[in-house]
Scaffold this active site. Structure first.
Site, PDB file in Angstrom:
ATOM      1  N   GLU A  53      43.007  35.824  35.030  1.00  0.00           N
ATOM      2  CA  GLU A  53      44.324  35.422  35.355  1.00  0.00           C
ATOM      3  C   GLU A  53      44.383  35.920  36.965  1.00  0.00           C
ATOM      4  O   GLU A  53      44.974  35.390  37.936  1.00  0.00           O
ATOM      5  CB  GLU A  53      45.595  36.732  34.720  1.00  0.00           C
ATOM      6  CG  GLU A  53      45.721  36.123  33.785  1.00  0.00           C
ATOM      7  CD  GLU A  53      44.953  36.820  32.444  1.00  0.00           C
ATOM      8  OE1 GLU A  53      44.020  37.317  32.927  1.00  0.00           O
ATOM      9  OE2 GLU A  53      45.139  36.370  31.350  1.00  0.00           O
ATOM     10  N   MET A 487      29.450  45.757  54.449  1.00  0.00           N
ATOM     11  CA  MET A 487      30.229  46.678  55.292  1.00  0.00           C
ATOM     12  C   MET A 487      30.261  47.890  54.837  1.00  0.00           C
ATOM     13  O   MET A 487      30.153  48.840  55.796  1.00  0.00           O
ATOM     14  CB  MET A 487      31.654  45.825  55.150  1.00  0.00           C
ATOM     15  CG  MET A 487      32.483  46.495  56.007  1.00  0.00           C
ATOM     16  SD  MET A 487      31.958  46.353  57.864  1.00  0.00           S
ATOM     17  CE  MET A 487      32.887  44.843  58.213  1.00  0.00           C
TER      18      MET A 487
END
Lengths: 585, 185
Positions: A53, A487
């Site tokens: 979903e 990162m």
């Protein structure tokens, strides 16, 4: 009088979506939403069946990003609704128009901890612009009309409608409310379009009298379809323009007045121009912490013109000298008119050529740089991006996940057209790019869609490539695989003394085989000589999705960088440029 | 009110403002308002909510803390809620305020008469009488309530409850010169 048409709630729901001109929606059925999937069989709406979903939500976002029309997602209750929370929050943070329909347990079972019951309205209240539990079948058309109205007007955002199963089954007399009835039912919802005439004049005066102006463009420029007007304003003033992460493409990167992205990983020129400006004209921008750095040290000498459709943004972070609440396009057009009137009555613009040449000097001194790879060494991610950029067909739409690859894409891509850049700015949702790219391609089927992804991000939502294959929505994915949560690794290297904690993704899967297993073409690129051929091959394939895995340098870092909590004056330049720091004066 | 009350539950009066908020009378509207305050870290000192003259709307009267967040920001964020129809900032000088206090007091022996006396002075009502306690109610300005509550505290409050303040703007009045009050400047 003709007999009223009797429909089930489910039929009314699907017809209401058709009436709202929904052409494509994204979803996955389940128990409580089941009744709504039956009339869908006969509907003109294309339903894209996702594998998770969350994917449906991000696809709706990608669709909305590139079409400007609301993205629609429909899922069932409970876990499906909770899986939708991330896309809703993402859309809320980035002001993406979206309508989400969730199933709910029957009204008689609400509150009983029924199977797949959750308090969807309570859970999503703080991540939606509005949400509503529909308690009567006859209320469905009005609720849908309101949802689309709220999602697409004012500051756009996600709206959720929670529909209990019995409401979908119950019969109702079809009715389609008029515009006026919709407005009457929303006495607390009014949006302001036009700016205050006095403030528009004040803005025009300030723009003409400032010696060091910068136009600071945010995502609102794109939401308001204001790119053309903003370009006219920039050109008439010859003022430098910076485009935030959400505004990339709102002003062409190849325009001489464009100085790129400001903020934590912005260009040294964009950051410094804002720091030294005596006027920041913020257009649809919200002074996000990633742009301002330490607020107390942000653009200390600048007066502020703040154009925003959301009155709550005025003064939220930085007190404006000229607050202008309204539609960005309308207001910019009014400012242009006011400037022309002032000029006609003899008010000339202050000479800003010294400012322009100063800013241009920074641009010459501090271009984006990286060290090319050693022969036989790992690929440089920036080089891969430059090649992807230069070989991309005209009008290519680019999506990104979140992390280093996102910043490099924003920095190294050349965005010359609006609505060609799709990313998760405010929420920073890893895994955004694959489903967002599929949604973007569904909305713009004639355009090439490249998703630039990281290996960490890809592993979060890659399964949606199965959706891409089965639905025939062919996208292209470039994974910049540095086998790290890049990162985070960069932060651990720079701010945690190189103590790497849980960032190594070395046990990564075989991305080529994985791509092939999902019906895509998989290509691995390990040396510079292979890059162009791989990209050209990917660009030539139009009947399948393509995944290219670029094995890139693990320890490459994104520069420039303003460390978290630091002032923008303390931006860390690329090590090759640090010695020239004094020129940033 | 000149009495400085260090126990004032509302804290420094310069740091709070009264907002009168008209909302659509719909399920979940209070949750939206309180959720907004929780999410944005705004403080509510008191909150009173009830249907207004029109059954479709409710009036929420809230006292908000503006020491950390400017009032303007609170108002603008509140106004973004779709169910919020109207927000009026009530200047305490230009509004009539009321609050109600109920308190049960220990009143052994002759203290009962003292408390009843005190209640008489403040025009409070005795609502309930126990063998060694009294329940008293007072509706008045919040400052009067502060005062009264402090005096009662000397007798030993067993339980007490305040409603939070409700307020409406003062009505405009024709001034003797024919002008409207408040327009003088």
């Amino acid at each position: 009088m003709s007999a009223k048409e009797i429909l089930t709630g489910a039929e009314a729901l699907i017809r209401s979506l058709e009436m709202e001109n929904v052409e494509t929606m994204f979803g996955l059925p389940g128990g409580c939403i089941l009744p709504a999937y039956d009339p869908l069989l006969k509907s003109s709406i294309r339903h894209v069946l996702v594998r998770h979903e969350q994917g449906a939500g991000h696809m709706a976002q990608g669709y909305a990003h590139v079409t400007g029309r609301p993205g629609v997602a429909m899922v069932t209750s409970g876990p499906a609704a909770t899986n939708m929370v991330t896309p809703l929050c993402d859309a809320f943070m980035d002001s993406i128009p979206m309508v989400c329909i969730t199933g709910q347990v029957a009204t008689s079972a609400i509150g009983t901890d029924a199977f797949q019951e959750c308090d969807t309205i309570g859970i999503t209240r703080s991540v939606t612009k509005h949400n509503e539990l529909i308690m009567r079948a006859e209320d469905i058309p009005m609720a849908v009309r309101q949802a689309f109205h709220i999602a697409t007007t004012g500051r756009p955002g996600p709206v959720l409608l929670d529909v209990p199963k019995d409401i979908l089954v119950n019969k109702m007399e079809w009715n389609w409310p008029t515009d006026q009835e919709v407005l009457d039912a929303l006495p607390g919802y009014r949006t302001v379009t036009e700016g205050d005439a006095k403030q528009i004049k004040a803005a025009a005066k300030l723009l003409l009298s400032s010696e060091r102006p910068v136009l600071y463009l945010g995502g609102g420029v794109l939401k308001a379809r204001a790119a053309e007007a903003v370009k006219e304003l920039a050109e008439m003033l010859q003022a430098p323009v910076v485009t935030t992460l959400m505004a990339r493409g709102a002003f062409p990167d190849n325009h001489p007045l464009c100085y790129g992205m400001p903020g934590m990983h912005g260009t040294a020129t964009a950051i410094t121009a804002m720091q030294k400006a005596d006027l920041l004209c913020a257009l649809g921008a919200r002074f996000d912490d990633r742009v301002t750095g330490k607020v107390a040290g942000f653009a200390p000498e600048a007066k502020i013109i703040h154009v925003d459709i959301d009155p709550a943004e005025q003064g939220k972070v930085r007190k404006p000298d000229v607050p202008l609440t309204g539609d960005c396009r309308v207001i910019v057009e009014e400012i242009i008119k006011a400037i022309k009137e002032l000029q006609a009555s003899g008010t000339a613009q202050v000479d800003i050529t010294p400012w322009r040449s100063r800013v241009n000097g920074w641009r010459e001194q501090f271009p984006l740089v990286y060290e090319p790879s050693e022969p036989g060494g790992r690929l440089k991610p920036q080089f891969c991006l430059e090649r992807l950029r230069d070989l991309a067909p005209a009008g290519t739409i680019v999506c990104a996940g979140v992390g280093q690859h996102q910043m490099w894409t924003s920095l190294y891509w050349e965005f010359n057209e609006p609505y060609t850049w799709v990313n998760s700015g405010g929420l920073g949702t890893m895994g955004f790019s694959v489903p967002a790219a599929i949604g973007a391609k569904a909305g713009q089927p004639d355009k090439t869609v490249w998703a630039i992804d990281g290996d960490g991000c890809f592993q979060m939502t890659a399964q949606e490539l199965v959706t891409a294959t089965t639905e025939g929505i062919h996208v292209k994915i470039a994974i910049l695989n540095n086998t790290y949560l890049g990162m985070v690794r960069q932060w651990q290297e720079m701010f945690y003394g190189e103590r790497y904690s849980e960032v190594d993704l070395a046990g990564c899967p075989d991305f080529v085989k994985w791509a092939e297993a999902m019906g895509c073409v998989g290509i691995r690129v390990e040396s510079p000589e292979e890059i162009d051929a791989a990209i050209e091959r990917a660009n030539s394939i139009n009947d399948r999705s393509v995944v290219i895995e670029f094995r890139v340098e693990e320890f490459e870092k994104v520069f420039p960088m303003v460390p978290a909590g630091a002032a923008n004056d303390d931006v860390l330049l690329h090590p090759m440029q640090e010695s020239r720091r004094e020129f940033l004066k | 009110m000149s009495t400085l009350n260090t126990n004032n539950p509302y804290g420094d009066s310069h740091k709070h403002h009264i907002l009168s908020v008209i909302v659509q009378n719909r399920p979940g509207v209070l949750a939206r308002v309180s959720g907004l305050f929780a999410r944005r870290g705004y403080n509510i000192y008191s909150l009173a909510v009830a249907p207004s003259y029109d059954a479709d709307f409710s009036r929420i009267t809230m006292v908000v803390d503006i020491s950390a967040t400017p009032l303007e920001q609170i108002v603008q964020q509140l106004f973004k809620l779709i169910d919020v129809v109207e927000i009026t900032e009530l200047d305490p000088r230009k509004s009539v305020e009321r609050e109600m206090l109920m308190a049960s007091i220990e009143v052994e022996g002759d203290r009962r008469a003292q408390v009843v006396d005190l209640a008489g002075i403040y025009e409070a009502k005795v609502l309930d009488v126990g063998s060694a306690s009294l329940t008293i109610s007072l509706d008045d300005t919040p400052e009067k309530l502060d005062d009264f509550e402090e005096l009662l505290r000397g007798y030993g409050i067993v339980e007490s409850q305040r409603t939070g303040r409700v307020a409406l703007p003062k009505l405009e009045r024709e001034s003797p010169k024919g002008g409207t009050k408040g327009k003088a400047s």
